[in-house]
Design an enzyme around this catalytic site. Sequence first.
Site, PDB file in Angstrom:
ATOM      1  N   LYS A 178       0.866  -1.292  -0.113  1.00  0.00           N
ATOM      2  CA  LYS A 178      -0.022   0.037  -0.117  1.00  0.00           C
ATOM      3  C   LYS A 178       0.796   1.374  -0.130  1.00  0.00           C
ATOM      4  CE  LYS A 178      -1.742   2.537   3.152  1.00  0.00           C
ATOM      5  NZ  LYS A 178      -1.446   3.864   2.751  1.00  0.00           N
ATOM      6  N   GLU A 252       9.221   0.459  11.292  1.00  0.00           N
ATOM      7  CA  GLU A 252      10.601   1.412  11.247  1.00  0.00           C
ATOM      8  C   GLU A 252       9.928   2.774  11.248  1.00  0.00           C
ATOM      9  OE1 GLU A 252      12.373   4.390  10.293  1.00  0.00           O
ATOM     10  OE2 GLU A 252      12.376   3.706   8.153  1.00  0.00           O
ATOM     11  N   CYS A 286      13.472  10.278   8.262  1.00  0.00           N
ATOM     12  CA  CYS A 286      13.591   9.895   9.419  1.00  0.00           C
ATOM     13  C   CYS A 286      14.744   9.798  10.447  1.00  0.00           C
ATOM     14  CB  CYS A 286      12.842   8.545   9.663  1.00  0.00           C
ATOM     15  SG  CYS A 286      13.519   7.217   8.783  1.00  0.00           S
ATOM     16  N   GLU A 385       9.631  15.056  16.744  1.00  0.00           N
ATOM     17  CA  GLU A 385      10.059  14.931  15.229  1.00  0.00           C
ATOM     18  C   GLU A 385       9.509  15.964  14.494  1.00  0.00           C
ATOM     19  OE1 GLU A 385      11.067  11.583  12.170  1.00  0.00           O
ATOM     20  OE2 GLU A 385       9.094  11.262  13.179  1.00  0.00           O
TER      21      GLU A 385
END
Length: 478
Positions: A178, A252, A286, A385
Amino acid sequence: MERHDALFIGGGWAEPQGDDHITVVSASTEEVIGRVPEASEADVDAAVAAARGAFDDPGGWPDWEPARRADAMERLADALDRRKDRIARLVSAQNGMPVAIAEQLEGVFPSVVLRYYADLVRTAALEERRPGLMGGTTLVRRRPAGVVAAIVPWNYPQTLASFKIAPALAAGCTMVVKPSPETVLDAYALAEAVMEAELPPGVLNIVPGGREVGRYMITHPRIDKVAFTGSTAAGREIAETCGRLLRPVTLELGGKSAAIVLDDADLGATMENIFGATLLNNGQTCYLGTRVLAPRSRYAEVVEAFSAFAGSLQVGDALDAATQIGPMASARQRDRVESYIGKGRSEGARVTVGGGRPSGLDKGWFVEPTVFADVDNAFTIAQEEIFGPVLSVIPYGDVDEAVAIANDTDYGLGGSVWTSDHERGVQVACRVHTGTIGINGYLPDPTAPFGGVKASGIGRELGPEGLAAYQQNQSVYL
């Protein structure tokens, strides 16, 4: 405008069973550049059924000799190589990644990963006999995990898809992938490559969709394993679901890594590498070291160096080869980044460069590269973040304090150490609680495990460890 009316299911183009569509908008121009069907639950059912058949049918993909699977994977790598320029431009147009970076990563890295796992599976031992302690011998078999639901984010859509596709195919798994609704056009280039490579029908299926489609995939009763890259918040939800279902999962997730500048660092000689470790892909990466830890003895110098460098970066249309910083992937992402810049100011941090929207760019979701000084590690901008071109420079006294600050975070995905003394850099790096870390640079390698600790995820991708994540062990007592 690129328009598609079908989904890639069962080895070919399938008419969608729903009426919803995903409209793709350029991050640089805010113009509509594409339209594709959005998969429904019925489409997911069809894709899972195709993957299930390709896995369960006698003589199917998991029963192929590893060398035969490797040959097919190399054909897929070749087919992707023939589309690398198109893939790079599609990714850049959708998510704002500077095309010069997309050509190096999105256009090239997926085929490198495929070839690595093709080579690995040709020589990897799938069975071994172990002498036992109870008078017998055990045959340990490594079998494919089954049908994999792979959910891919928008920031590196082809690269991070390959992190899942390559080891899963090598292990003998079949897949339903996806892509994120922000980056779906490049997924059609991948589908074309799968067809050209003549992978068996159902081995790899692609169903574009949003969170609801992802949730449905993860809970589908005929899925055996889940692989996800994305936010920590979404990862926690997926982990809870997979835990309840006792379903293996690789996660992750996010990061807030530290770039530790030691007192002997040569910033002038390493600034190009520092860009890749702190601001790559507009800060939408990331593992980036967005917390820059600087010794108090050189704090003003480090702030000045990073500010001058950030201020010199070329901001512009992602499809311009000269662009170094492109737009955020969406208006929502730009709003998020700008809200964090506001929080940094309100908490007392000092903006030394950037902090707003670049002049002369009236269209597109742009944010200036921004550097904050006078940052305490407890500030919001140092703990959460941001996922944009925003750096926080944090002072430290000695190396012990630098390591303590680096470890004072919920995350543990990446990081870097900058020094003129390689061995000293390694010693410091080994004290940082993180899944990966670089010395005077940072670049994940296909041969080494990639992943995080703490809130940065569970499990590893890449390396032999990435292959093992798509295998199950069976012991046969002889």
